[in-house]
Design an enzyme around this catalytic site. Structure first.
Site, PDB file in Angstrom:
ATOM      1  CD  GLN A 231       1.984  11.918   9.573  1.00 22.56           C
ATOM      2  OE1 GLN A 231       1.593  12.845  10.274  1.00 22.56           O
ATOM      3  NE2 GLN A 231       1.176  11.042   9.024  1.00 22.56           N
TER       4      GLN A 231
ATOM      5  CG  HIS B   4       3.748   5.296   5.678  1.00 20.45           C
ATOM      6  ND1 HIS B   4       3.287   4.762   4.503  1.00 20.45           N
ATOM      7  CD2 HIS B   4       2.638   5.642   6.390  1.00 20.45           C
ATOM      8  CE1 HIS B   4       1.948   4.788   4.505  1.00 20.45           C
ATOM      9  NE2 HIS B   4       1.539   5.313   5.646  1.00 20.45           N
TER      10      HIS B   4
ATOM     11  CE  LYS C 152      -1.165  11.348   6.567  1.00 26.47           C
ATOM     12  NZ  LYS C 152      -0.773  10.271   5.700  1.00 26.47           N
TER      13      LYS C 152
ATOM     14  CB  CYS D 209       0.870   2.363   6.792  1.00 26.55           C
ATOM     15  SG  CYS D 209      -0.827   2.223   6.243  1.00 26.55           S
TER      16      CYS D 209
ATOM     17  CG  ASP E  27       7.395  10.133   3.501  1.00 25.53           C
ATOM     18  OD1 ASP E  27       6.547  11.048   3.355  1.00 25.53           O
ATOM     19  OD2 ASP E  27       7.105   8.992   3.889  1.00 25.53           O
TER      20      ASP E  27
END
Lengths: 407, 150
Positions: free
Chosen positions: A204, A124, A227, A365, A201
């Protein structure tokens, strides 16, 4: 699946009863942000109605109540990702700020001209740009490990890019544009064998699977609250205590200090050293409520249910002539990115919206991912634990009809 | 099934999306400007042939959604033979129509372009329709090599 009842879960999310353009809402934009359960909404109302004051300051009752709830939320986050200590949980605005924090503190201190930072081709923008900025500041070099056409990291090439110059590896746990779940344990072990720390990261991944930072042995893990069924504007940096101790502060201000004179300032202890200013008090507490809600359902139950949803959607999507799935990794989370022959994703998005179906259309993104597949954009349906197979049927019927209309 | 969208996706728009008019590279163009919408990735190159201040030919290349493709296709048809001033006036009227600022817009003055009036009910799609015209505006002013809607 012990006791996983999607209909019961749906009742906990008031927005799912909303009508969009007269139709039942089918919300399939969960990778952008998730909807909120009543428990999260209630926790915000409860705080502002009964318990709210600033934290870590006052001796009065409300300040104590707010502080207790705020710090209890930190402990909930710690347990949720199995960190070793509350001190390793730092609240920031979101995963984006979290990566910027690590880049501008750990990165700026430890990365010099000629050093390398290694990311992957499926990141991303928030795991690309902060490193590019750091490279500009320090003269370091950003290296990108490639992926194959299925959207999987080419691990052998990743391994080859780990060099004596590599000072940090920053990798997405699960790709927002493709759904790919990276082999993070292997990545971390390989990097650690060369003494290189790893940031994951997890923006998600975190709502879709159980995450255990000690088992992974990652050095940093970052994610956003919104999220994870919590509020927007709140996120988390997990960092190993030894690394965080050695890092300089991120921003200066109140709360992050122990003693200030005009000559010098003594910084506060972890985690407050990294939390300057009044934090997003209600949002942190509501994130704690989201975690309680998820823990009661069980992340492994959620993962198993969503995997069923993705399999169902993938089979149905492959039956549609002219539909191409973008991202077919073996290890994949509940994201279905696709293109339709000659029909632009924005037209798909508008047409599905008229049927009450919310999907994302665009570059997600992740412009380098779009470039890799040679498309300007994709349509993306992303699933959450409250979605159903019936909703996937509605989506697929909508796609079929819009193909007919476009002719 | 898509009854609600009939105002937005009129048959003329589908037609121009399937068979865009003046979809070609123009050799020896007098003006060539790129338009880009970074939010959705729509990208087009507009070519103009000028005789004094009259647009004698217009063509384009690029890729975008049905709204943006139909908009640029219709635009290249309508501006041929117009003076710069006439084209600018059309742009102003088109802008008013798509952003809905004017209560009573004279759709007749816009001719075929009136099929795009529906976008004003879809704020997220207005830029798809206006990208072509912003690009034309830049080409007429001869002031930029590339324009962006952002």
């Amino acid at each position: 699946m012990s006791g996983f009842d999607v209909n019961k879960i749906r009742q906990d999310f008031p927005i799912l009863a909303e009508k969009i353009r007269g139709k039942d809402l089918v919300y399939l934009d969960n990778a952008a942000t998730c909807q909120k359960p009543q428990a999260v909404i209630d926790s915000i109302v409860q705080l502002y109605s009964h318990d709210y004051a600033n934290v870590h300051r006052g001796v009065h009752t409300l300040s104590v109540r707010s502080t207790d709830k705020f710090e209890a939320a930190r402990t909930k986050v710690k347990s949720f990702i199995n960190a070793a200590s509350d001190k390793e949980i730092i609240f920031v605005r979101g995963a984006t700020e979290a990566i910027n924090l690590v880049a501008q503190t750990y990165g700026k201190t430890n990365i010099k001209a000629g050093d390398e930072i290694l990311i992957t081709a499926m990141e991303h923008h928030s795991n690309i740009v902060p490193w590019q900025m750091l490279c500009e500041q320090t003269g370091a070099v950003l290296k990108v490990a490639p992926m194959n056409h299925k959207g999987e990291l080419i691990y052998s090439e990743f391994e080859q890019l780990l060099s004596d110059k590599t000072k940090l590896v920053s990798v997405v746990h699960m790709s927002n544009a493709l759904g790919t779940i990276n082999p993070v344990k292997k990545i971390i072990a390989a990097a650690h064998a060369k003494g290189i720390p790893v940031l994951l990261d997890g923006a998600q991944a975190i709502p879709h699977m159980a995450v255990d930072v000690q088992e992974l042995d990652c050095d940093f893990y970052v994610f956003s609250g919104h999220k994870l069924y919590g509020p927007s504007g709140i996120g988390v940096v997990y960092g190993k205590q030894s690394l965080l101790e050695a890092m300089p502060p991120y921003q200066g201000g109140g709360d992050m200090i122990r003693k200030v004179t005009f000559v010098e300032t003594e910084y506060n202890v972890l985690p407050y050293k990294f939390e300057a200013g009044t934090p997003a008090i209600a949002d942190v507490i509501a994130l704690g409520a989201a975690i309680d809600y998820l823990a009661a359902i069980g992340m492994n139950n959620i993962a198993a249910y969503e995997s069923e949803l993705l399999d169902y959607a993938t089979v149905k999507a492959k039956q549609i002539d002219g539909l191409t799935i973008i991202g077919e990794a073996e290890e994949k989370g509940a994201i279905l990115s696709f293109t339709l022959n000659k029909i632009h994703p924005h037209d798909i998005g508008t047409m599905l919206d008229s049927l009450g179906i919310a999907i994302r259309a665009g570059h997600h993104c992740a412009m380098p991912v779009m470039d890799f597949y040679g498309v300007p954009a994709t349509a993306r349906a992303s699933f959450a634990m409250y979605n159903t197979k019936q909703e996937i049927d509605v989506l697929m019927a909508g796609i079929q009809s819009l193909i007919e209309v476009f002719g | 099934m898509f009854e609600d969208l009939r105002d937005l996706y009129q048959e003329v728009i589908f037609d121009h999306n399937r068979n865009p008019r003046n979809f070609r590279v123009m050799e020896n163009a007098d003006r060539q400007v790129e338009g880009f919408n970074p939010l959705c990735g729509d990208r087009l190159t507009l070519f103009l042939k000028m005789d004094g201040d009259v647009i004698t030919d217009a063509s384009f290349q690029g890729s975008g959604c049905a709204i943006s493709t139909a908009s640029v296709s219709l635009m290249t048809e309508i501006v041929k033979g117009k003076t710069e001033a006439e084209a600018q006036e059309l742009f102003t009227k088109f802008h008013e129509m798509t952003t809905g600022k004017e209560e009573h817009i004279n759709l007749e003055a816009l001719g075929k372009l009136a099929v795009l009036a529906g976008v004003r009910e879809y704020p997220a799609r207005v830029k798809c329709a206006t990208l072509a015209w912003h690009t034309l505006d830049a080409a007429l002013k001869n002031e930029a090599n590339a324009i962006s809607t952002e």
